[in-house]
Enzyme design. Sequence first.
Site, PDB file in Angstrom:
ATOM      1  N   ASP A   1       0.851  -1.206   0.000  1.00  0.00           N
ATOM      2  CA  ASP A   1       0.000   0.000   0.000  1.00  0.00           C
ATOM      3  C   ASP A   1       0.878   1.243   0.000  1.00  0.00           C
ATOM      4  OD1 ASP A   1      -2.218   1.644   0.086  1.00  0.00           O
ATOM      5  OD2 ASP A   1      -2.756   1.205   2.160  1.00  0.00           O
ATOM      6  N   LYS A   2       0.272   2.341  -0.411  1.00  0.00           N
ATOM      7  CA  LYS A   2       0.937   3.646  -0.405  1.00  0.00           C
ATOM      8  C   LYS A   2       0.131   4.576   0.486  1.00  0.00           C
ATOM      9  CE  LYS A   2      -0.569   6.771  -2.636  1.00  0.00           C
ATOM     10  NZ  LYS A   2      -1.060   8.112  -3.000  1.00  0.00           N
ATOM     11  N   HIS A   3       0.803   5.488   1.171  1.00  0.00           N
ATOM     12  CA  HIS A   3       0.065   6.507   1.921  1.00  0.00           C
ATOM     13  C   HIS A   3       0.652   7.873   1.592  1.00  0.00           C
ATOM     14  CE1 HIS A   3      -2.380   8.165   5.178  1.00  0.00           C
ATOM     15  NE2 HIS A   3      -1.354   8.938   5.433  1.00  0.00           N
ATOM     16  N   SER A   4      -0.226   8.811   1.313  1.00  0.00           N
ATOM     17  CA  SER A   4       0.224  10.177   1.039  1.00  0.00           C
ATOM     18  C   SER A   4      -0.176  11.058   2.210  1.00  0.00           C
ATOM     19  CB  SER A   4      -0.439  10.670  -0.237  1.00  0.00           C
ATOM     20  OG  SER A   4      -0.459  12.076  -0.255  1.00  0.00           O
TER      21      SER A   4
ATOM     22  N   THR B   1      -9.135  10.668  -1.443  1.00  0.00           N
ATOM     23  CA  THR B   1      -9.318   9.639  -2.472  1.00  0.00           C
ATOM     24  C   THR B   1     -10.725   9.028  -2.427  1.00  0.00           C
ATOM     25  OG1 THR B   1      -6.971   9.179  -2.461  1.00  0.00           O
ATOM     26  CG2 THR B   1      -8.371   7.428  -3.294  1.00  0.00           C
TER      27      THR B   1
ATOM     28  N   ARG C   1      -7.136  14.868  19.892  1.00  0.00           N
ATOM     29  CA  ARG C   1      -6.026  15.735  19.446  1.00  0.00           C
ATOM     30  C   ARG C   1      -6.543  16.918  18.646  1.00  0.00           C
ATOM     31  NH1 ARG C   1      -2.811  12.042  15.846  1.00  0.00           N
ATOM     32  NH2 ARG C   1      -1.531  13.850  15.462  1.00  0.00           N
TER      33      ARG C   1
ATOM     34  N   SER D   1      -0.298   7.535  14.501  1.00  0.00           N
ATOM     35  CA  SER D   1      -1.637   7.603  13.922  1.00  0.00           C
ATOM     36  C   SER D   1      -1.646   7.045  12.495  1.00  0.00           C
ATOM     37  CB  SER D   1      -2.101   9.064  13.932  1.00  0.00           C
ATOM     38  OG  SER D   1      -3.253   9.231  13.162  1.00  0.00           O
TER      39      SER D   1
ATOM     40  N   LYS E   1      -2.830   2.461  11.377  1.00  0.00           N
ATOM     41  CA  LYS E   1      -3.849   1.981  10.431  1.00  0.00           C
ATOM     42  C   LYS E   1      -3.203   1.096   9.357  1.00  0.00           C
ATOM     43  CE  LYS E   1      -4.851   6.338  10.486  1.00  0.00           C
ATOM     44  NZ  LYS E   1      -5.258   7.721  10.552  1.00  0.00           N
ATOM     45  N   LYS E   2      -2.005   1.466   8.954  1.00  0.00           N
ATOM     46  CA  LYS E   2      -1.331   0.696   7.900  1.00  0.00           C
ATOM     47  C   LYS E   2      -0.852  -0.649   8.442  1.00  0.00           C
ATOM     48  CE  LYS E   2      -2.057   3.701   4.855  1.00  0.00           C
ATOM     49  NZ  LYS E   2      -2.889   3.416   3.675  1.00  0.00           N
TER      50      LYS E   2
END
Length: 441
Positions: free
Chosen positions: A82-85, A122, A170, A185, A189-190
């Site tokens: 997976d990718k996260h931006s 997204t 937060r 954070s 999730k990842k």
Amino acid sequence: MLTQEIIIARRQAQPLGEAEIGQFVRGIVDGSVGEGQIAAFCMATCLNPMDVTERVALTRAMATSGITLDWSDQSLDGPVLDKHSTGGVGDKVSLMLAPIVAACGGFVPMLSGRGLGHTGGTLDKMDSIPGYVSQPPLDKIRKVVKEQGCAIIGATKDLAPADRTMYAVRDVTGTVESLDLITASILSKKMAAGLDGLVMDVKFGSGAFMQDYGDARALAESIVGVANGGGLPCTALMTDMDQVLGRTAGNAIEVREAIEFLRNENIDQRLYDVTIELSAELLLLGKLADTIEDARAKCVENLKNGRAAHFFERMVAALGGPSDIIDRFDKHMKLAPIEHAVYPDQGGVVQSINVRQIGYAVIELDGGRRLVTDKIDHGTGMAAMAAIGERVGRDAAPLCVIVGRDEVKIKRAEEIIKRAYTIAPPGEALSSDPIIRERIT
Ligand code: URA
């Protein structure tokens, strides 16, 4: 240990062990740790950063605070990637990356979010495809990833629930800006998604969450360090968000740009560079290629031969959308009826762009939210956005073309866009910086 002792230790910057951090995080989920205590813990962490061991322990505890996805029972014949931006404007990379990586043999449960502040999301983009179910149940996610190779979907609330509660606290206690807390954070999730590899797209510049290069770089280093320390192979690319990514900003309009990309039409070079490089990083992490050159070549081949487009189409159909989105996107995704070209008062060359303001112009057109409860107009946005170094003016190109529904809102968006662009006199030789600035491993 009493919860208040854990908070005192954090306040006094005394190192906490995995057991104490785990106890605190479990308390967030079972309700035995109250919101005031979460806030105190977060504030103490903002003021006294954790050491790496604590940061890894916090991330792990949050990652395992709910269900975790285990793909081993799915007998997948490839790695889960997976990718996260960190978020930007015009960032539609996931829509091409997921099918490209899937076409190269990876499995991509692309857990995505909604728009946040000035940045687009997204999931909101995918929701502009009629029928597409962007938040399916877990069983469906597993099935689609296994059978179609990728699924662009929202995180379910059972993944890393401690993060959900902590993030909400937060958000209202001035404790978002902590490297430890942001790292935990994002990664919790990842990690809960059971990945074999993660690539981070960490953005800097006027449209980024962290505008300053040094701050963004520190976040990239922290995430890469903690992910690898926690057993999740991860690299990061530092990418420029001083201009909109690609030529469009909005929702359906960005999906169209992504589909054109997958059809090998009208490809913006910067969008291409970042998409191919992030995809190639994932192939390397997933051992689907031996070298970065080999990985890039595989990604390009699977884009050019149409396989990536095919994977995207199958994924859309499997998640309830039309079965012919690649060929018939015009029919399926209607844009708002008014097109309005925006010109600068004085023609010249684009010198700089305040990208955050461009994100606000999308919101002005109802393409993003002011309140969490707002409904998005998926058909509005901007096309043909001019890039740094390009000639603009009545005798050249517009700054962009607004696609909207309401004249008053279009006018307001136009004013924002004109203010966001700084135009140098014609003849000035200006060029864009390379979009990928650095690779962090
Ligand atoms: N995105 C997240 O998911 N968490 C943060 O803390 C910041 C950005």
